[in-house]
Scaffold this active site. Structure first.
Site, PDB file in Angstrom:
ATOM      1  N   LYS A 142       0.961  -1.324   0.075  1.00  0.00           N
ATOM      2  CA  LYS A 142      -0.134  -0.059  -0.111  1.00  0.00           C
ATOM      3  C   LYS A 142       0.923   1.223   0.056  1.00  0.00           C
ATOM      4  O   LYS A 142       1.372   1.522   1.018  1.00  0.00           O
ATOM      5  CB  LYS A 142      -0.922   0.008   1.108  1.00  0.00           C
ATOM      6  CG  LYS A 142      -2.065   1.016   1.000  1.00  0.00           C
ATOM      7  CD  LYS A 142      -2.508   1.720   2.199  1.00  0.00           C
ATOM      8  CE  LYS A 142      -1.712   2.607   2.739  1.00  0.00           C
ATOM      9  NZ  LYS A 142      -1.599   3.589   1.793  1.00  0.00           N
ATOM     10  N   GLU A 162       9.851   1.309  10.891  1.00  0.00           N
ATOM     11  CA  GLU A 162      10.736   2.273  10.563  1.00  0.00           C
ATOM     12  C   GLU A 162       9.985   3.485  10.700  1.00  0.00           C
ATOM     13  O   GLU A 162       9.323   4.075   9.788  1.00  0.00           O
ATOM     14  CB  GLU A 162      11.505   2.241   9.082  1.00  0.00           C
ATOM     15  CG  GLU A 162      12.908   2.584   9.271  1.00  0.00           C
ATOM     16  CD  GLU A 162      12.727   3.952   8.563  1.00  0.00           C
ATOM     17  OE1 GLU A 162      12.563   4.917   9.271  1.00  0.00           O
ATOM     18  OE2 GLU A 162      13.008   4.029   7.163  1.00  0.00           O
ATOM     19  N   CYS A 178      13.682  10.608   7.232  1.00  0.00           N
ATOM     20  CA  CYS A 178      13.606  10.387   8.754  1.00  0.00           C
ATOM     21  C   CYS A 178      14.926  10.281   9.082  1.00  0.00           C
ATOM     22  O   CYS A 178      15.183  10.283  10.621  1.00  0.00           O
ATOM     23  CB  CYS A 178      12.828   9.062   8.986  1.00  0.00           C
ATOM     24  SG  CYS A 178      13.152   7.862   7.638  1.00  0.00           S
ATOM     25  N   GLU A 232       9.959  16.174  14.877  1.00  0.00           N
ATOM     26  CA  GLU A 232      10.741  16.034  13.773  1.00  0.00           C
ATOM     27  C   GLU A 232      10.227  17.210  12.879  1.00  0.00           C
ATOM     28  O   GLU A 232       8.826  17.607  12.710  1.00  0.00           O
ATOM     29  CB  GLU A 232      10.072  14.695  13.015  1.00  0.00           C
ATOM     30  CG  GLU A 232      11.065  13.687  12.977  1.00  0.00           C
ATOM     31  CD  GLU A 232      10.803  12.592  12.119  1.00  0.00           C
ATOM     32  OE1 GLU A 232      11.831  11.993  11.273  1.00  0.00           O
ATOM     33  OE2 GLU A 232       9.786  12.105  12.022  1.00  0.00           O
TER      34      GLU A 232
HETATM   35  P1  ADP Z   1       3.664  10.338   6.719  1.00  0.00           P
HETATM   36  O1  ADP Z   1       2.345  10.684   5.911  1.00  0.00           O
HETATM   37  O2  ADP Z   1       3.951  11.711   7.790  1.00  0.00           O
HETATM   38  O3  ADP Z   1       4.915   9.871   6.000  1.00  0.00           O
HETATM   39  P2  ADP Z   1       1.987   8.243   8.029  1.00  0.00           P
HETATM   40  O4  ADP Z   1       2.409   7.368   9.065  1.00  0.00           O
HETATM   41  O5  ADP Z   1       0.833   8.972   8.102  1.00  0.00           O
HETATM   42  O6  ADP Z   1       3.105   9.181   7.821  1.00  0.00           O
HETATM   43  O7  ADP Z   1       1.963   7.542   6.390  1.00  0.00           O
HETATM   44  C1  ADP Z   1       2.761   6.298   6.275  1.00  0.00           C
HETATM   45  C2  ADP Z   1       1.973   5.424   5.388  1.00  0.00           C
HETATM   46  O8  ADP Z   1       0.903   4.968   6.271  1.00  0.00           O
HETATM   47  C3  ADP Z   1       0.993   6.044   4.235  1.00  0.00           C
HETATM   48  O9  ADP Z   1       1.093   4.878   3.307  1.00  0.00           O
HETATM   49  C4  ADP Z   1      -0.366   6.053   4.972  1.00  0.00           C
HETATM   50  O10 ADP Z   1      -1.276   5.985   3.762  1.00  0.00           O
HETATM   51  C5  ADP Z   1      -0.193   5.031   5.807  1.00  0.00           C
HETATM   52  N1  ADP Z   1      -1.113   4.952   6.871  1.00  0.00           N
HETATM   53  C6  ADP Z   1      -1.557   6.141   7.465  1.00  0.00           C
HETATM   54  N2  ADP Z   1      -2.546   5.882   8.556  1.00  0.00           N
HETATM   55  C7  ADP Z   1      -2.676   4.505   8.244  1.00  0.00           C
HETATM   56  C8  ADP Z   1      -3.701   3.452   8.883  1.00  0.00           C
HETATM   57  N3  ADP Z   1      -4.446   3.802  10.163  1.00  0.00           N
HETATM   58  N4  ADP Z   1      -3.639   2.130   8.697  1.00  0.00           N
HETATM   59  C9  ADP Z   1      -3.056   1.820   7.633  1.00  0.00           C
HETATM   60  N5  ADP Z   1      -1.875   2.601   6.759  1.00  0.00           N
HETATM   61  C10 ADP Z   1      -2.246   3.801   7.423  1.00  0.00           C
END
Ligand code: ADP
Length: 485
Positions: free
Chosen positions: A181, A256, A290, A387
Site C-alpha cells: 500500500k 521504521e 527520517c 521532527e
Molecule cells: P507520513 O504521511 O507522515 O509519512 P503516515 O504514518 O501518516 O506518515 O503515513 C505513512 C503510510 O502509512 C502511508 O502509506 C499512509 O497512507 C499509511 N497510513 C496512515 N494511517 C494508516 C492506518 N491507520 N492504517 C494503515 N495505513 C496507514
C-alpha cells in the site's frame, strides 16, 4: 506535465494479482503535483472486497513462488533492477511530478531503489540455514530458513521508489509475496515499478499495489490471518497503532518510524566538511527524510565559524520546481506539512530563537518553505523535540562532550545520529554512547543497500538492507531427526 519515452509506465490503476484494475466502484483518489497544485492523475480507491481478493491471489501465488530456487528469484530481481536503470529518466519524471523533489535527486533515488533489487537479487542465493551438533548421538539437528508467507508493506511518500524496493526486494528474495500500500500522495512511482517487474518475469500475484483509503486497506490486510508480516515505514503514532493491531493475528512486524536525528559539531571538527555534511543530511528531499539532521548541537569554540559558513551556503541554495535546471530544493509535500514547519519556526521565534535566514514562504509557490537557519534554540521549544520534516536548520550551543551526548540522547527516538570530530578516541566514545541505530562520523549521507538501516527506541525495530534484511522476511525452522542408526 511530463514527456515519457515509455508512456506505459504511467498507470492510473491499481495492480492486483497481476492485473491492472480501475476498481469496482467510481471511487478514486486524485494526486496533485506539490510544486504547482496541478492534478497529476487519479487512482482507484479499492473496496474491501477487492483487497480481500488481492490477499487470496497473493496467497495462491505464494504456494508456487515459495518453491522457486533462490537463484531464479534473484535473477528476476536483478533483471528488474536493470530495467529500472534503463528507464531511469521516465521513472524520475513520474517521481518529481508526484513528490516534488528535483529531477537530479529523483534520478539518484532510482539508483538507490534499484540497488536494493540488485543486492537482494544476490542475497536470494544466500538464505543459509545451519547444522547444529546434537546432544544425543542418534539425533541430527538442522535449521532451514523459509519465507514468512504473504507480507504487507505500507510505505511513505518521501521516497516513493526507495521505500518500496527496500521492502519488496528482500521479501521476494526470501520467497514471500507482497501486498503493497503506497502513500496516497505518491502511488505512481510504485505502479511504474510493477510494469517493469512484470517485464522482468515476476509471476502474477507475487506483488500487488493496492491504492485507496489507508485505513480501509490497512485494516483489511492487518486483520487477515493469511497475511503473516507487516513492514511499515511512516510516522510513530501510526506505527504504534498498526503494531497494536498486528497483535490480533500475531504478525511478524518491522517498523521504521520517526527520527529526530542529532548532528553534533565538536570544536575539533573540520568546519568545511561539517558544513558539507550538514547540508547533505539536512536538505535532502527538502528536509523530508527520517534520517535528516533535526537538532544541531555546536560547541562554543567552533560555533561562529560553523554557523556563519552554513548560513552562507544555505542563502545560496536554489529552491523551485523540481523540473527546473539547477534547482536543489523542492516544495513540501502538502499544505499540512507547510503549516507544521511554519508553526515550529514561528513558535521558536516567539520563545527567543533567532532566524538568520529564511523563516517564511518562498516565492516559488504555496508549499515552498524557504531554506532556513534558526539559532539559540532551547529544549522548551517544540522545534527541539519534534521532527521538523522541512528545510530548517535548528541550532543549539553546547560546552562539553557530556552535555552533547545528554542532549542528543534526550529524545524518544533513536534512528540516525551524526557527529563531526577529528579526535579518534572521541569518535569511538561518542559513537558508542549515542542511543541510535545509525551513526555517521564525519559523514552526513549514510543510506546504502549494503548496511543495516533501522532504529532504536520509538524509531522502531527491524533492519532494512544488508545481509540482515532477509531476516525480516524469513523464519528459521528447526528440524530434529531422531533414532538415527
Ligand atoms: P507520513 O504521511 O507522515 O509519512 P503516515 O504514518 O501518516 O506518515 O503515513 C505513512 C503510510 O502509512 C502511508 O502509506 C499512509 O497512507 C499509511 N497510513 C496512515 N494511517 C494508516 C492506518 N491507520 N492504517 C494503515 N495505513 C496507514
Amino acid at each position: 506535465m511530463f514527456k515519457l519515452t515509455r508512456s506505459d509506465l504511467f498507470r492510473e490503476a491499481a495492480y492486483v494479482g497481476g492485473q491492472w484494475s480501475t476498481g469496482n466502484s467510481d471511487a478514486y483518489m486524485e494526486i496533485r503535483n506539490p510544486a504547482t497544485g496541478e492534478v497529476v492523475g487519479r487512482v482507484p480507491s479499492l473496496s474491501r472486497e477487492e483487497v480481500r481478493e488481492a490477499i487470496l491471489l497473493a496467497d495462491h501465488a505464494f504456494q508456487d513462488f515459495r518453491r522457486w530456487t533462490g537463484k531464479a528469484r534473484g535473477a528476476v530481481l536483478r533483471k528488474w533492477a536493470a530495467l529500472m536503470l534503463e528507464n531511469k529518466d521516465d521513472l524520475a519524471q513520474i517521481m518529481t511530478a508526484e513528490q516534488g523533489k528535483p529531477l537530479a535527486e529523483a534520478r539518484g533515488e532510482i539508483d538507490y531503489a534499484a540497488s536494493f533489487l540488485d543486492w537482494f537479487g544476490e542475497e536470494a542465493k544466500r538464505v543459509y540455514g545451519e547444522t547444529i551438533p546434537a546432544p544425543r548421538d542418534n539425533q541430527r539437528i538442522t535449521v532451514i530458513r523459509q519465507p514468512v508467507g504473504v507480507c504487507a508493506a505500507i510505505t511513505p511518500w518521501n521516497f516513493p521508489s526507495g521505500m518500496v524496493t527496500r521492502k519488496v526486494a528482500p521479501a521476494i528474495a526470501s520467497g514471500c509475496t507482497v501486498l503493497l500500500k503506497p502513500a496516497p500522495q505518491t502511488p505512481f512511482s510504485a505502479l511504474a515499478l510493477c510494469v517493469l517487474a512484470e517485464e522482468a518475469g515476476l509471476p502474477k500475484g507475487v506483488l500487488s499495489v493496492l491504492t485507496g483509503d489507508a485505513v480501509e486497506i490497512g485494516g483489511e490486510i492487518i486483520r487477515s490471518e493469511t497475511v503473516r508480516k507487516l513492514s511499515f515505514t511512516g510516522s510513530t503514532p501510526v506505527g504504534k497503532k498498526l503494531m497494536a493491531e498486528c497483535a490480533g493475528t500475531v504478525k511478524k512486524v518491522s517498523l521504521e518510524l520517526g527520527g529526530n536525528a542529532p548532528f553534533i559539531v565538536f570544536d575539533d571538527a573540520d568546519v568545511e566538511s561539517a558544513v558539507q555534511g550538514a547540508i547533505a543530511s539536512k536538505f535532502r528531499n527538502a528536509g523530508q527524510t527520517c534520517v535528516c539532521a533535526n537538532r544541531f548541537f555546536v560547541q562554543h569554540g567552533i560555533y561562529d565559524a560553523f554557523v556563519n559558513k552554513l548560513t552562507e551556503v544555505v542563502k545560496g541554495m536554489r529552491m523551485g520546481r523540481g523540473t527546473e535546471e539547477g534547482v536543489t530544493l523542492g516544495p513540501l509535500i502538502d499544505s499540512n506539512a507547510f503549516s507544521k514547519v511554519s508553526r515550529l519556526v514561528d513558535e521558536a521565534r516567539s520563545k527567543g530563537a533567532t532566524v538568520l535566514t529564511g523563516g517564511t514562504q518562498h516565492p516559488a509557490g504555496a508549499q515552498f518553505f524557504a531554506p532556513t537557519v534558526v539559532t539559540d534554540v532551547t529544549n522548551d521549544m517544540t522545534i527541539a523535540n519534534e521532527e521538523i520534516f522541512g528545510p530548517v536548520v535548528s541550532i543549539t550551543r553546547f560546552s562539553d562532550e557530556q552535555e552533547a551526548v545528554a542532549l542528543a540522547n534526550s529524545t524518544r527516538y533513536g534512528l540516525a545520529a551524526y557527529f563531526y570530530t577529528s579526535d579518534l578516541n572521541r569518535s569511538v566514545r561518542i559513537s558508542e554512547a549515542l542511543d541510535f541505530g545509525i551513526v555517521g562520523i564525519n559523514e552526513g549521507a549514510v543510506s546504502t543497500e549494503v548496511a543495516p538501516f533501522g532504529g532504536f527506541k520509538e524509531s522502531g525495530f527491524g533492519k532494512e538492507g544488508s545481509k540482515h534484511g532477509i531476516d525480516e522476511y524469513s523464519e528459521r525452522k528447526y528440524i530434529c531427526l531422531g533414532n538415527v542408526r
